[in-house]
Design a protein around this motif. Structure first.
Motif, PDB file in Angstrom:
ATOM      1  N   ALA A 286     -33.665   8.108   3.290  1.00  0.00           N
ATOM      2  CA  ALA A 286     -33.173   9.288   2.563  1.00  0.00           C
ATOM      3  C   ALA A 286     -34.343  10.003   1.894  1.00  0.00           C
ATOM      4  N   LYS A 287     -34.287  11.316   1.889  1.00  0.00           N
ATOM      5  CA  LYS A 287     -35.368  12.098   1.281  1.00  0.00           C
ATOM      6  C   LYS A 287     -35.306  12.064  -0.243  1.00  0.00           C
ATOM      7  N   VAL A 288     -34.084  11.962  -0.784  1.00  0.00           N
ATOM      8  CA  VAL A 288     -33.920  11.920  -2.237  1.00  0.00           C
ATOM      9  C   VAL A 288     -32.844  10.889  -2.587  1.00  0.00           C
ATOM     10  N   ILE A 289     -33.090  10.132  -3.658  1.00  0.00           N
ATOM     11  CA  ILE A 289     -32.121   9.154  -4.171  1.00  0.00           C
ATOM     12  C   ILE A 289     -31.924   9.442  -5.656  1.00  0.00           C
ATOM     13  N   LEU A 290     -30.672   9.587  -6.079  1.00  0.00           N
ATOM     14  CA  LEU A 290     -30.334   9.761  -7.492  1.00  0.00           C
ATOM     15  C   LEU A 290     -29.322   8.689  -7.865  1.00  0.00           C
ATOM     16  N   ALA A 291     -29.689   7.782  -8.765  1.00  0.00           N
ATOM     17  CA  ALA A 291     -28.799   6.670  -9.116  1.00  0.00           C
ATOM     18  C   ALA A 291     -28.840   6.428 -10.620  1.00  0.00           C
ATOM     19  N   THR A 292     -27.657   6.252 -11.203  1.00  0.00           N
ATOM     20  CA  THR A 292     -27.556   5.868 -12.615  1.00  0.00           C
ATOM     21  C   THR A 292     -26.978   4.460 -12.668  1.00  0.00           C
TER      22      THR A 292
END
Length: 396
Positions: A286-292
């Motif tokens: 994946a080019k971008v990962i956003l995780a909280t």
């Protein structure tokens, strides 16, 4: 309610007004109210009609919120407000202090002298007070059909009081997505995966942002194990006409989307589920990962580090250490996978303690830096677990 020892309250009031006047006040949190119809009140500086005011947002027991504005020079009105709470935390860029009072009238003011000294010396960074029209800059207005359907707004598009923090969280997350747009494909169908999607507020928001606001053709797959939630979200997507938004009841370990996503998001995946999300995203390149991340338990159960025993012998500090160390290990592992990483504050910590956003953006290959990050990850992991021979596996 009146108290015999007015001095601590008076001192706190002076510190509050001085901090506001010097524009170093962040907020004052008033808790343990004597009026049980109120849960707490938060005082924050606001610019209203071109004038600096202190806005009191009171959260009521019926989940409503009410606002009242105070002139910082009106000490009598502010004193009456403060007098209705047994605990007050004053937060400034010059330092903090706390007032605690018992019902019998005993009062303790902690941290007042250092703060008073710093304020007298003019220390502390200036805080830019927001205006009351700040919500106009939000990506979403509240009138969006998906917000009404999910119960964030009423039929007229007004954000419900009990959902204001959720609304702010959604807008802040969309701001993060806006920031990483240059790293995504600029043309063609945008492929997105939301793993451990839960109630899917952010799934609907992200899809709306890409497909409605940006006009991008979007295929988004949202996965969770809760069948009732998936069925509800599927029905909602159909009602909204979100044809490219798909909900699947499945284990994320076994899931692979039809087309590998360029963006992977995940909100509050519990414990090691966040690690699975990150591994899947890296596996898919994946080019971008956003995780909280949500709760952090694994390292808390396995940490075995003698040099840090002075921290780990205290359960609360041990948990805080393990929270920070787990997320730091995750970021280092992402670096080893070729990502530029950062840990960001998603929204005000007052809203939720689950507030860290891990952001990873794919970079051009750099084998030297990636190998260095891998070694640092393995060394840190071995140090925390007390391993003489570091396990080269990826689990944190």
């Amino acid at each position: 309610m009146k108290y015999n020892d007015a001095s601590p309250l008076h001192s706190l009031l002076s510190l509050l007004c001085d901090a506001a006047e010097q524009q170093v006040l962040k907020k004052a949190v008033l808790s343990k109210p004597t009026d049980k119809t109120v849960q707490k009140t938060v005082l924050t500086p606001r610019v209203i009609g071109g004038k600096l005011m202190l806005q009191a947002e009171s959260f009521l027991s019926d989940n409503k919120a009410v606002h009242k504005n105070f002139d910082p020079s009106d000490r009598e009105a502010l004193s009456a407000l403060l007098d209705a709470y047994l605990q007050i935390n004053l937060l400034t860029t010059a330092g903090d202090c706390e007032l605690k009072r018992s019902k019998s009238g005993t009062a303790t003011l902690l941290g007042a002298k250092p703060l008073m000294t710093r304020l007298a010396a003019g220390e502390g960074e200036r805080v830019t007070a927001r205006g009351n029209n700040n919500e106009k800059s939000h990506i979403l207005s509240g009138a969006e059909p998906f917000l009404k359907l999910l119960g964030v707004s009423d039929a007229g598009g007004r954000v419900l009081d009990r959902k204001r923090s959720k609304f702010r969280q959604i807008n802040r997350f969309l701001e993060q997505i806006r920031d990483i747009l240059p790293a995504l494909d600029g043309e063609g169908t945008l492929h997105v995966a939301d793993l451990c999607c839960g109630k899917s507020y952010l799934s609907f928001a992200a899809y709306h942002y890409f497909s409605v606001i940006l006009g991008r053709k979007t295929e988004m797959y949202c996965v969770d194990l809760k069948r009732d939630v998936i069925e509800y979200c599927t029905d909602a997507a159909e009602m909204l006409g979100f044809e490219g938004l798909h909900f699947l009841c499945a284990d994320i370990l076994d899931f692979t989307p039809p087309t590998l996503p360029s963006l992977v998001i995940s909100l509050h995946a519990c414990d090691t589920a966040t690690d699975i999300v990150l591994h899947k995203a890296m596996e898919w390149k994946a080019k971008v990962i956003l995780a909280t991340p949500c709760c952090h338990h694994e390292l808390n159960h396995t940490i075995n580090c003698a040099p840090l025993s002075f921290v780990t012998e205290h359960s609360m500090l041990r948990q805080k250490l393990c929270d920070a160390a787990t997320d730091a290990l995750r970021l280092k592992l992402l670096e080893a996978g070729g990502y530029g990483v950062s840990a960001l504050e998603l929204i005000d910590p007052e809203e939720t303690p689950k507030n860290i956003l891990l952001r990873a953006v794919k970079k051009p290959p750099n084998p030297g830096l990636e190998e260095k990050a891998r070694r640092e990850y393995e060394a840190a992991r071995a140090f925390l677990l007390g391993e003489n021979n570091p396990n080269t596996g990826d689990h944190t």
